[in-house]
Scaffold this motif. Structure first.
Motif, PDB file in Angstrom:
ATOM      1  N   ILE A 267     -15.743  -7.201 -13.347  1.00 44.62           N
ATOM      2  CA  ILE A 267     -14.496  -7.239 -12.592  1.00 44.62           C
ATOM      3  C   ILE A 267     -14.813  -6.644 -11.229  1.00 44.62           C
ATOM      4  CG2 ILE A 267     -12.149  -6.319 -12.419  1.00 44.62           C
ATOM      5  CD1 ILE A 267     -12.189  -6.036 -15.502  1.00 44.62           C
ATOM      6  N   SER A 268     -14.410  -7.316 -10.156  1.00 48.66           N
ATOM      7  CA  SER A 268     -14.679  -6.726  -8.843  1.00 48.66           C
ATOM      8  C   SER A 268     -13.640  -5.646  -8.549  1.00 48.66           C
ATOM      9  CB  SER A 268     -14.697  -7.785  -7.738  1.00 48.66           C
ATOM     10  OG  SER A 268     -13.410  -8.271  -7.458  1.00 48.66           O
ATOM     11  N   THR A 269     -14.065  -4.653  -7.768  1.00 51.54           N
ATOM     12  CA  THR A 269     -13.147  -3.577  -7.401  1.00 51.54           C
ATOM     13  C   THR A 269     -12.041  -4.135  -6.510  1.00 51.54           C
ATOM     14  OG1 THR A 269     -14.621  -2.991  -5.572  1.00 51.54           O
ATOM     15  CG2 THR A 269     -14.815  -1.696  -7.595  1.00 51.54           C
ATOM     16  N   ARG A 270     -11.007  -3.343  -6.348  1.00 49.78           N
ATOM     17  CA  ARG A 270      -9.896  -3.759  -5.491  1.00 49.78           C
ATOM     18  C   ARG A 270     -10.392  -3.898  -4.058  1.00 49.78           C
ATOM     19  NH1 ARG A 270      -4.421  -2.735  -7.625  1.00 49.78           N
ATOM     20  NH2 ARG A 270      -4.616  -1.589  -9.577  1.00 49.78           N
TER      21      ARG A 270
ATOM     22  N   ALA B 230      -3.240 -12.050  -9.574  1.00 52.03           N
ATOM     23  CA  ALA B 230      -4.073 -11.954 -10.779  1.00 52.03           C
ATOM     24  C   ALA B 230      -4.995 -10.738 -10.686  1.00 52.03           C
ATOM     25  CB  ALA B 230      -4.901 -13.231 -10.953  1.00 52.03           C
ATOM     26  N   HIS B 231      -5.610 -10.552  -9.545  1.00 47.25           N
ATOM     27  CA  HIS B 231      -6.519  -9.416  -9.345  1.00 47.25           C
ATOM     28  C   HIS B 231      -5.758  -8.093  -9.491  1.00 47.25           C
ATOM     29  CE1 HIS B 231     -10.253  -7.626  -7.970  1.00 47.25           C
ATOM     30  NE2 HIS B 231      -9.666  -7.071  -6.925  1.00 47.25           N
ATOM     31  N   ALA B 232      -4.559  -8.032  -8.910  1.00 45.18           N
ATOM     32  CA  ALA B 232      -3.734  -6.821  -9.017  1.00 45.18           C
ATOM     33  C   ALA B 232      -3.324  -6.564 -10.461  1.00 45.18           C
ATOM     34  CB  ALA B 232      -2.499  -6.949  -8.122  1.00 45.18           C
ATOM     35  N   ALA B 233      -2.959  -7.612 -11.181  1.00 44.16           N
ATOM     36  CA  ALA B 233      -2.552  -7.458 -12.582  1.00 44.16           C
ATOM     37  C   ALA B 233      -3.723  -6.969 -13.439  1.00 44.16           C
ATOM     38  CB  ALA B 233      -2.009  -8.785 -13.124  1.00 44.16           C
ATOM     39  N   ILE B 234      -4.902  -7.504 -13.190  1.00 48.97           N
ATOM     40  CA  ILE B 234      -6.097  -7.067 -13.921  1.00 48.97           C
ATOM     41  C   ILE B 234      -6.342  -5.586 -13.679  1.00 48.97           C
ATOM     42  CG2 ILE B 234      -8.629  -7.274 -13.999  1.00 48.97           C
ATOM     43  CD1 ILE B 234      -8.110 -10.361 -13.456  1.00 48.97           C
TER      44      ILE B 234
ATOM     45  N   LEU C  35      -0.784 -17.314 -11.794  1.00 50.92           N
ATOM     46  CA  LEU C  35      -0.752 -16.302 -10.738  1.00 50.92           C
ATOM     47  C   LEU C  35      -1.703 -16.677  -9.607  1.00 50.92           C
ATOM     48  CD1 LEU C  35      -0.829 -13.000 -12.843  1.00 50.92           C
ATOM     49  CD2 LEU C  35       1.146 -14.103 -11.797  1.00 50.92           C
ATOM     50  N   THR C  36      -1.375 -16.232  -8.398  1.00 47.33           N
ATOM     51  CA  THR C  36      -2.299 -16.388  -7.278  1.00 47.33           C
ATOM     52  C   THR C  36      -3.483 -15.463  -7.512  1.00 47.33           C
ATOM     53  OG1 THR C  36      -1.306 -14.604  -5.990  1.00 47.33           O
ATOM     54  CG2 THR C  36      -0.382 -16.838  -5.686  1.00 47.33           C
ATOM     55  N   SER C  37      -4.558 -15.654  -6.767  1.00 45.40           N
ATOM     56  CA  SER C  37      -5.718 -14.787  -6.966  1.00 45.40           C
ATOM     57  C   SER C  37      -5.380 -13.328  -6.658  1.00 45.40           C
ATOM     58  CB  SER C  37      -6.914 -15.260  -6.141  1.00 45.40           C
ATOM     59  OG  SER C  37      -6.618 -15.238  -4.772  1.00 45.40           O
ATOM     60  N   GLY C  38      -4.571 -13.081  -5.641  1.00 41.25           N
ATOM     61  CA  GLY C  38      -4.186 -11.718  -5.313  1.00 41.25           C
ATOM     62  C   GLY C  38      -3.351 -11.076  -6.416  1.00 41.25           C
TER      63      GLY C  38
ATOM     64  N   TYR D 107     -14.563 -13.836 -10.175  1.00 37.54           N
ATOM     65  CA  TYR D 107     -15.127 -13.448 -11.461  1.00 37.54           C
ATOM     66  C   TYR D 107     -14.358 -14.174 -12.557  1.00 37.54           C
ATOM     67  CZ  TYR D 107     -11.396  -9.887 -11.073  1.00 37.54           C
ATOM     68  OH  TYR D 107     -10.206  -9.229 -10.890  1.00 37.54           O
ATOM     69  N   GLU D 108     -14.983 -14.310 -13.711  1.00 37.01           N
ATOM     70  CA  GLU D 108     -14.441 -15.145 -14.783  1.00 37.01           C
ATOM     71  C   GLU D 108     -13.030 -14.730 -15.216  1.00 37.01           C
ATOM     72  OE1 GLU D 108     -15.430 -16.564 -19.338  1.00 37.01           O
ATOM     73  OE2 GLU D 108     -16.945 -15.464 -18.229  1.00 37.01           O
ATOM     74  N   LEU D 109     -12.806 -13.442 -15.432  1.00 35.38           N
ATOM     75  CA  LEU D 109     -11.488 -12.989 -15.883  1.00 35.38           C
ATOM     76  C   LEU D 109     -10.420 -13.329 -14.849  1.00 35.38           C
ATOM     77  CD1 LEU D 109      -9.765 -11.551 -18.019  1.00 35.38           C
ATOM     78  CD2 LEU D 109     -10.397  -9.377 -16.928  1.00 35.38           C
ATOM     79  N   LEU D 110     -10.743 -13.226 -13.579  1.00 34.14           N
ATOM     80  CA  LEU D 110      -9.807 -13.596 -12.519  1.00 34.14           C
ATOM     81  C   LEU D 110      -9.374 -15.050 -12.672  1.00 34.14           C
ATOM     82  CD1 LEU D 110      -8.363 -12.843  -9.834  1.00 34.14           C
ATOM     83  CD2 LEU D 110     -10.426 -13.648  -8.673  1.00 34.14           C
ATOM     84  N   GLY D 111     -10.337 -15.938 -12.888  1.00 28.95           N
ATOM     85  CA  GLY D 111     -10.019 -17.355 -13.075  1.00 28.95           C
ATOM     86  C   GLY D 111      -9.127 -17.597 -14.279  1.00 28.95           C
TER      87      GLY D 111
END
Length: 103
Positions: free
Chosen positions: A5-8, A33-37, A28-31, A17-21
């Motif tokens: 997982i990439s850092t914020r 999705a990344h925030a939710a992760i 969700l948008t990438s932003g 990264y795979e989980l983001l996809g």
């Protein structure tokens, strides 16, 4: 196995990264999705401790770690177990689909 997982990102590009996809596939948008992760990851860290959740932290751009760039390698890959990644994905899915029930 493990998952990265990439850092914020502070206003920068979100590294793919795979989980983001997989979370983006939920609509969700990438932003978002990344925030939710990271929100779920932060919850796990607060309960279990960073040393038990984040198995490793490595620079995304190792060569920038030693450069004088103002943006030096501040972005890292956080390595978590596949079980942790599944827990994060399941929590996000449950939050987005609260009325789906047990099918």
């Amino acid at each position: 196995m493990t998952t990265r997982i990439s850092t914020r990102a502070q206003g920068g590009t979100i590294h793919r990264y795979e989980l983001l996809g997989r979370v983006e596939e939920l609509g969700l948008t990438s932003g978002a999705a990344h925030a939710a992760i990271h929100d779920r990851l932060d919850e796990l860290v607060s309960v279990d401790g960073e040393e038990d959740v984040i198995l490793a932290r490595t620079p995304i751009h190792p060569t920038l770690e030693t450069s004088n760039s103002p943006h030096g390698g501040r972005c890292h890959w956080l390595v978590v177990s596949d079980t942790t990644a599944k827990t994060i994905l399941d929590a996000i899915t449950a939050r987005l689909e609260p009325d789906r029930g047990d099918l």
